[in-house]
Motif scaffolding. Structure first.
Motif, PDB file in Angstrom:
ATOM      1  N   SER A   2       0.832  -1.195   0.000  1.00 17.67           N
ATOM      2  CA  SER A   2       0.000   0.000   0.000  1.00 17.67           C
ATOM      3  C   SER A   2       0.869   1.249   0.000  1.00 17.67           C
ATOM      4  CB  SER A   2      -0.922   0.005   1.219  1.00 17.67           C
ATOM      5  OG  SER A   2      -1.674   1.201   1.263  1.00 17.67           O
ATOM      6  N   ALA A   3       0.418   2.257  -0.715  1.00 15.88           N
ATOM      7  CA  ALA A   3       1.147   3.517  -0.784  1.00 15.88           C
ATOM      8  C   ALA A   3       0.981   4.355   0.477  1.00 15.88           C
ATOM      9  CB  ALA A   3       0.682   4.321  -1.996  1.00 15.88           C
ATOM     10  N   HIS A   4       0.031   4.000   1.350  1.00 18.37           N
ATOM     11  CA  HIS A   4      -0.229   4.817   2.533  1.00 18.37           C
ATOM     12  C   HIS A   4      -0.587   3.934   3.725  1.00 18.37           C
ATOM     13  CE1 HIS A   4      -2.063   7.727   5.220  1.00 18.37           C
ATOM     14  NE2 HIS A   4      -1.500   8.683   4.492  1.00 18.37           N
ATOM     15  N   ALA A  27       5.967   0.033   4.233  1.00 16.13           N
ATOM     16  CA  ALA A  27       4.858   0.728   3.577  1.00 16.13           C
ATOM     17  C   ALA A  27       5.408   1.577   2.437  1.00 16.13           C
ATOM     18  CB  ALA A  27       4.127   1.617   4.575  1.00 16.13           C
ATOM     19  N   GLY A  28       4.526   1.945   1.536  1.00 17.25           N
ATOM     20  CA  GLY A  28       4.902   2.833   0.442  1.00 17.25           C
ATOM     21  C   GLY A  28       4.959   4.288   0.872  1.00 17.25           C
ATOM     22  N   GLY A  29       4.334   4.611   1.985  1.00 22.85           N
ATOM     23  CA  GLY A  29       4.338   5.968   2.510  1.00 22.85           C
ATOM     24  C   GLY A  29       3.580   6.010   3.820  1.00 22.85           C
ATOM     25  N   MET A  30       3.831   7.049   4.612  1.00 21.45           N
ATOM     26  CA  MET A  30       3.118   7.233   5.873  1.00 21.45           C
ATOM     27  C   MET A  30       3.441   8.618   6.411  1.00 21.45           C
ATOM     28  SD  MET A  30       5.230   4.944   8.678  1.00 21.45           S
ATOM     29  CE  MET A  30       5.254   3.457   7.701  1.00 21.45           C
ATOM     30  N   GLY A  31       2.667   9.038   7.398  1.00 24.40           N
ATOM     31  CA  GLY A  31       2.925  10.303   8.058  1.00 24.40           C
ATOM     32  C   GLY A  31       4.068  10.172   9.045  1.00 24.40           C
ATOM     33  N   ASP A  42       9.824   2.200  -2.218  1.00 14.72           N
ATOM     34  CA  ASP A  42       9.150   2.311  -3.508  1.00 14.72           C
ATOM     35  C   ASP A  42       8.939   0.931  -4.137  1.00 14.72           C
ATOM     36  OD1 ASP A  42      11.786   1.761  -4.155  1.00 14.72           O
ATOM     37  OD2 ASP A  42      12.028   3.467  -5.501  1.00 14.72           O
ATOM     38  N   LEU A  43       9.337  -0.127  -3.425  1.00 17.50           N
ATOM     39  CA  LEU A  43       9.061  -1.485  -3.897  1.00 17.50           C
ATOM     40  C   LEU A  43       7.555  -1.712  -3.837  1.00 17.50           C
ATOM     41  CD1 LEU A  43      11.908  -3.460  -2.083  1.00 17.50           C
ATOM     42  CD2 LEU A  43      11.834  -2.738  -4.478  1.00 17.50           C
ATOM     43  N   ARG A  44       7.009  -2.486  -4.738  1.00 15.31           N
ATOM     44  CA  ARG A  44       5.562  -2.697  -4.799  1.00 15.31           C
ATOM     45  C   ARG A  44       5.146  -4.117  -4.416  1.00 15.31           C
ATOM     46  NH1 ARG A  44       5.227   1.700  -3.845  1.00 15.31           N
ATOM     47  NH2 ARG A  44       3.451   0.908  -2.762  1.00 15.31           N
ATOM     48  N   ASN A  65      15.459   2.724   3.051  1.00 15.60           N
ATOM     49  CA  ASN A  65      14.391   3.435   3.746  1.00 15.60           C
ATOM     50  C   ASN A  65      14.295   4.835   3.160  1.00 15.60           C
ATOM     51  OD1 ASN A  65      12.350   3.990   5.513  1.00 15.60           O
ATOM     52  ND2 ASN A  65      13.585   3.824   7.355  1.00 15.60           N
ATOM     53  N   LEU A  66      13.239   5.098   2.392  1.00 14.24           N
ATOM     54  CA  LEU A  66      13.067   6.348   1.668  1.00 14.24           C
ATOM     55  C   LEU A  66      12.296   7.358   2.526  1.00 14.24           C
ATOM     56  CD1 LEU A  66      12.125   4.786  -1.789  1.00 14.24           C
ATOM     57  CD2 LEU A  66      14.389   5.473  -0.955  1.00 14.24           C
ATOM     58  N   LEU A  67      12.998   8.007   3.424  1.00 15.20           N
ATOM     59  CA  LEU A  67      12.367   8.924   4.355  1.00 15.20           C
ATOM     60  C   LEU A  67      11.743  10.142   3.681  1.00 15.20           C
ATOM     61  CD1 LEU A  67      14.883   8.713   7.322  1.00 15.20           C
ATOM     62  CD2 LEU A  67      12.745   7.468   6.981  1.00 15.20           C
ATOM     63  N   ASP A  68      12.114  10.412   2.446  1.00 12.45           N
ATOM     64  CA  ASP A  68      11.485  11.526   1.718  1.00 12.45           C
ATOM     65  C   ASP A  68      10.026  11.220   1.362  1.00 12.45           C
ATOM     66  OD1 ASP A  68      12.455   9.553  -0.094  1.00 12.45           O
ATOM     67  OD2 ASP A  68      12.387  10.996  -1.756  1.00 12.45           O
ATOM     68  N   ARG A  69       9.578   9.977   1.571  1.00 10.61           N
ATOM     69  CA  ARG A  69       8.183   9.600   1.325  1.00 10.61           C
ATOM     70  C   ARG A  69       7.308   9.818   2.558  1.00 10.61           C
ATOM     71  NH1 ARG A  69       6.474   5.573  -2.547  1.00 10.61           N
ATOM     72  NH2 ARG A  69       7.686   5.935  -4.398  1.00 10.61           N
ATOM     73  N   LEU A  70       7.886  10.313   3.652  1.00  8.34           N
ATOM     74  CA  LEU A  70       7.084  10.651   4.829  1.00  8.34           C
ATOM     75  C   LEU A  70       6.387  11.976   4.577  1.00  8.34           C
ATOM     76  CD1 LEU A  70       9.568   9.796   7.722  1.00  8.34           C
ATOM     77  CD2 LEU A  70       7.651   8.422   6.903  1.00  8.34           C
ATOM     78  N   HIS A  71       5.205  12.104   5.125  1.00  5.74           N
ATOM     79  CA  HIS A  71       4.480  13.380   4.995  1.00  5.74           C
ATOM     80  C   HIS A  71       3.955  13.842   6.328  1.00  5.74           C
ATOM     81  CE1 HIS A  71       1.465  10.186   4.306  1.00  5.74           C
ATOM     82  NE2 HIS A  71       0.685  10.954   5.030  1.00  5.74           N
TER      83      HIS A  71
END
Length: 136
Positions: free
Chosen positions: A21-23, A90-94, A112-114, A130-136
């Motif tokens: 999941s992206a989120h 996860a694909g992204g998270m807060g 970014d793995l699916r 670990n792509l921390l730039d995908r945190l929001h």
């Protein structure tokens, strides 16, 4: 970070068990995978609450209080079913969810793995970024 035994259950947020999941907050399930010798040998699908999709939760994407007591309670409820896992992917998270997962002793990884199996194997082998730039 490589896990010494490589047997820990790795947790992937998913909606269908087939993709990551992206989120984190919107995912409906956890795919819990056990890796041995570079192969997924056990797989379990666990339900997960999804507060971003639950209108009664009092939470939406514009909620700026991701570090409030209510947010901690939401995150803790989402984390409880995977307390036995070494990490959550996860694909992204807060940022609030990321910090809460980490403080629970679970390594949070944003990727970014699916594909869940590939992510769990990469994590077990210490090859996941670990792509921390995908945190929001």
């Amino acid at each position: 970070v490589s896990f010494a035994r490589g047997y820990e259950p790795f947790n992937i947020v998913t909606d269908d068990g087939q993709s990551i999941s992206a989120h984190f907050g919107r995912a409906r399930a956890y795919a819990v995978l056990t890796v041995r010798d570079g192969v997924v040998v056990e797989r379990e699908l666990r339900p997960k609450s999804a507060p971003h999709l639950e209108p009664q939760s009092g939470h939406d994407d514009s909620d700026a209080s991701h570090d409030s007591p209510a947010a901690h309670a939401r995150h803790d409820a989402m984390i409880a079913p995977i307390a036995d896992c070494a990490c959550l992917i996860a694909g992204g998270m807060g940022r609030g969810a990321y910090d809460r997962i980490s403080s629970a002793g679970i390594r949070a990884i944003v990727t970014d793995l699916r594909e869940p199996d590939a992510a769990a194997i990469a994590c077990a082998e210490g090859r996941i970024e670990n792509l921390l730039d995908r945190l929001h």
